[in-house]
Design an enzyme around this catalytic site. Structure first.
Site, mmCIF file in Angstrom:
data_model
loop_
_atom_site.group_PDB
_atom_site.id
_atom_site.type_symbol
_atom_site.label_atom_id
_atom_site.label_comp_id
_atom_site.label_asym_id
_atom_site.label_seq_id
_atom_site.Cartn_x
_atom_site.Cartn_y
_atom_site.Cartn_z
ATOM 1 N N ASP A 1 5.887 -7.090 -2.799
ATOM 2 C CA ASP A 1 6.834 -6.076 -2.338
ATOM 3 C C ASP A 1 6.692 -4.807 -3.180
ATOM 4 O O ASP A 1 6.164 -4.827 -4.286
ATOM 5 C CB ASP A 1 8.278 -6.597 -2.421
ATOM 6 C CG ASP A 1 8.668 -7.024 -3.836
ATOM 7 O OD1 ASP A 1 7.837 -7.642 -4.521
ATOM 8 O OD2 ASP A 1 9.811 -6.744 -4.267
ATOM 9 N N GLU A 2 7.203 -3.712 -2.633
ATOM 10 C CA GLU A 2 7.342 -2.450 -3.359
ATOM 11 C C GLU A 2 6.089 -2.076 -4.178
ATOM 12 O O GLU A 2 6.147 -1.885 -5.386
ATOM 13 C CB GLU A 2 8.581 -2.510 -4.262
ATOM 14 C CG GLU A 2 9.862 -2.704 -3.442
ATOM 15 C CD GLU A 2 11.124 -2.836 -4.288
ATOM 16 O OE1 GLU A 2 11.038 -3.281 -5.448
ATOM 17 O OE2 GLU A 2 12.211 -2.506 -3.776
ATOM 18 N N VAL A 3 4.963 -1.992 -3.490
ATOM 19 C CA VAL A 3 3.709 -1.627 -4.162
ATOM 20 C C VAL A 3 3.661 -0.095 -4.266
ATOM 21 O O VAL A 3 2.937 0.587 -3.531
ATOM 22 C CB VAL A 3 2.472 -2.188 -3.413
ATOM 23 C CG1 VAL A 3 1.211 -2.013 -4.274
ATOM 24 C CG2 VAL A 3 2.670 -3.658 -3.062
ATOM 25 N N TYR A 4 4.511 0.417 -5.148
ATOM 26 C CA TYR A 4 4.624 1.869 -5.311
ATOM 27 C C TYR A 4 3.328 2.471 -5.864
ATOM 28 O O TYR A 4 2.650 1.854 -6.677
ATOM 29 C CB TYR A 4 5.783 2.214 -6.238
ATOM 30 C CG TYR A 4 7.138 1.742 -5.745
ATOM 31 C CD1 TYR A 4 7.509 1.903 -4.403
ATOM 32 C CD2 TYR A 4 8.043 1.123 -6.602
ATOM 33 C CE1 TYR A 4 8.744 1.474 -3.943
ATOM 34 C CE2 TYR A 4 9.290 0.686 -6.150
ATOM 35 C CZ TYR A 4 9.634 0.865 -4.818
ATOM 36 O OH TYR A 4 10.859 0.432 -4.365
ATOM 37 N N HIS B 1 5.081 -4.842 -8.680
ATOM 38 C CA HIS B 1 5.913 -5.498 -9.716
ATOM 39 C C HIS B 1 5.065 -6.331 -10.677
ATOM 40 O O HIS B 1 5.440 -7.442 -11.060
ATOM 41 C CB HIS B 1 6.996 -6.373 -9.083
ATOM 42 C CG HIS B 1 8.122 -5.573 -8.499
ATOM 43 N ND1 HIS B 1 8.989 -4.832 -9.269
ATOM 44 C CD2 HIS B 1 8.511 -5.392 -7.209
ATOM 45 C CE1 HIS B 1 9.872 -4.228 -8.477
ATOM 46 N NE2 HIS B 1 9.600 -4.550 -7.220
#
Length: 478
Positions: A153-156, A97
């Protein structure tokens, strides 16, 4: 922290209200009105996700949004929080993010994947220097911090950058280890520079990591995980097992994160209170099965965008009734008629609805006029315009797109729908002016423009165009 403990049946030390400033950031004057209400309802802390609203300086200045708070406004927010006994925990994203940073040309070379601005490249030393500088600037404006949330979070797409692909070719390396090494580096940097401040991290990137890998990484000694789940049917047993896993891996303390708004659809405009209440009641069950000495508190998240580039979800004033219900449920250890009555009294609401949206809503809480007007728009604007343009037989039969294009109208038939069109347009223009004035008191102009363009203009423009086409058709005949 003892003075912040709730003196009621809540199992949580801290009830943090999350302010997600990456969309619709409120003016400081509105925060001054709303902080006392937060406290009254049972909050005793704030999780402030600054994103691009922090007044970064020097090389970080490009990160500032056009309406970023000034340093003096940050100080004012912190003074207000202190006045109302709200512990402040800043949140700065340091891994995933990162769009608000990596979208800028100056920092785009630090992306994990060249095309995507979401995740930071953990291999570059400059990446660590960047997030450390961001943390340092935020800490410098906050006196007496006990915790600092470093996001993550959410380290795509982690592992899909060219440097990561090369690194992962070695048999002993894995995406989990890559992730943990960056989290550890950020936390170590922070603890080294600010030994009195404890890092908090979102837990989703840790959940799937084996106990052995997590224990060996050494992250448990450096940070406190915040376990997040915003579902109404959150799996209590699953969470209890996860907490036990974190305890075995050496995490002495942890946090929970629920949601009071912004978790039921990227373009949600009204808050489904029932969904969020169920989420909190599930978290209460989990808390009652958690070792009391591990649990630091709960953050009630209020997401304003799903990410930096998505549309706005429910505005903060629209989510206040949900926040009130959730905070009171936590404070009282559940939801009851007494809790409902207390929320109605605190907000000046009558007939609080939990399982359906309140079509006729009002209240006396700060921003209640926005709550009322947004509800009106969501319930009635599009349906009323569609009713006239798509289901009024005089419009569909005698003023179709074909007629409008050629400026043809039967003078007799015109009298059957022109008064309705003009009356509806006048009504909604009046509502829009009222809503615009209400939004201007709470938000900056960019929020007002975005919300109106997304939620109001499509229907209002359709209606205005019909009225304009009617005028042109009448003139063409005279």
């Amino acid at each position: 922290m003892e003075e912040n403990k709730m003196t009621v049946s809540s199992p949580f030390g801290l009830h943090l209200v999350h302010l997600d400033l990456k969309g619709a950031p409120p003016k400081v004057s509105y925060l001054a009105e709303i902080f006392p209400l937060f406290r009254t309802l049972g909050a005793n802390g704030l999780l402030i996700e600054y994103e691009d609203m922090f007044p970064y300086e020097g090389e970080l200045k490009p990160l500032r949004a056009e309406h970023a708070y000034s340093a003096s406004e940050i100080k004012e927010i912190l003074c207000l929080a202190k006045l109302h006994e709200l512990e402040v925990i800043p949140l700065v994203q340091t891994f995933g993010h990162m769009e608000f940073v990596l979208k800028h040309q100056e920092f785009s070379h630090l992306r994990e994947v060249e095309m995507f601005p979401n995740a930071l490249n953990p291999h570059k030393e400059e990446s660590l220097m960047l997030v450390s500088a961001m943390i340092d600037q935020v800490v410098a404006l906050h006196d007496g911090l006990q915790w600092f949330h470093i996001g993550s979070d959410e380290v795509y797409y982690l592992g899909e950058g060219e440097e990561s692909k090369q690194w992962l070719q070695k048999e002993e390396n894995s995406i989990e280890k890559l992730c943990l090494s960056h989290m550890k580096a950020v936390a170590s940097c922070m603890v080294s520079s600010h030994p009195e401040v404890k890092p908090i991290v979102w837990d989703d990137m840790l959940r799937g990591v084996s106990e052995e890998t997590l224990t060996e990484s050494g992250v448990a000694q450096l940070m406190e995980p915040m376990i997040w789940d915003y579902a109404a049917d959150l799996d209590e047993d699953d969470k209890v097992l996860l907490i036990e896993k974190y305890r075995k891996c050496g995490f002495p303390k942890l946090w929970f994160a629920s949601a009071f708004k912004g978790a039921t659809g990227a373009n949600q405009s009204l808050t489904p209170i029932g969904h969020h209440l169920k989420n909190h009641l599930q978290w209460l069950k989990v808390a009652n099965s958690t070792p009391a000495d591990m649990l630091q508190g709960i953050a009630l998240t209020g997401w304003q965008r799903y990410d930096h580039f998505s549309v706005l979800c429910e505005l903060l004033p629209v989510g206040i009734p949900s926040l009130a219900v959730c905070l009171q449920a936590l404070q009282n250890g559940g939801y009851s008629e007494k809790v409902k009555e207390n929320v109605e009294k605190q907000l000046g609401l009558s007939g609080l609805e939990i399982d359906t949206f309140m079509s006729e809503s009002s209240g006396t809480f700060p921003g209640s006029d926005i709550f009322t007007l947004v509800t009106q728009v969501c319930f009635y604007l599009k349906p009323s315009v569609d009713e006239l343009l798509e289901r009024n037989r005089f419009v569909t039969g005698w003023f179709s797109p074909y007629h409008r294009k050629r400026r043809i109208v039967h003078p007799i038939m015109m009298h059957h729908f022109q008064p309705d069109a003009l009356s509806l347009l006048a009504k909604w223009n009046a509502v829009m002016q009222e809503l615009q004035a209400a939004l201007e008191r709470v938000f900056y102009m960019c929020t007002l423009e975005e919300w109106m363009e997304e939620n109001v203009h499509p229907s209002l423009h359709k209606l205005q165009e019909v009225v304009d086409d009617l005028d042109k058709a009448i003139q063409a005949q005279s």
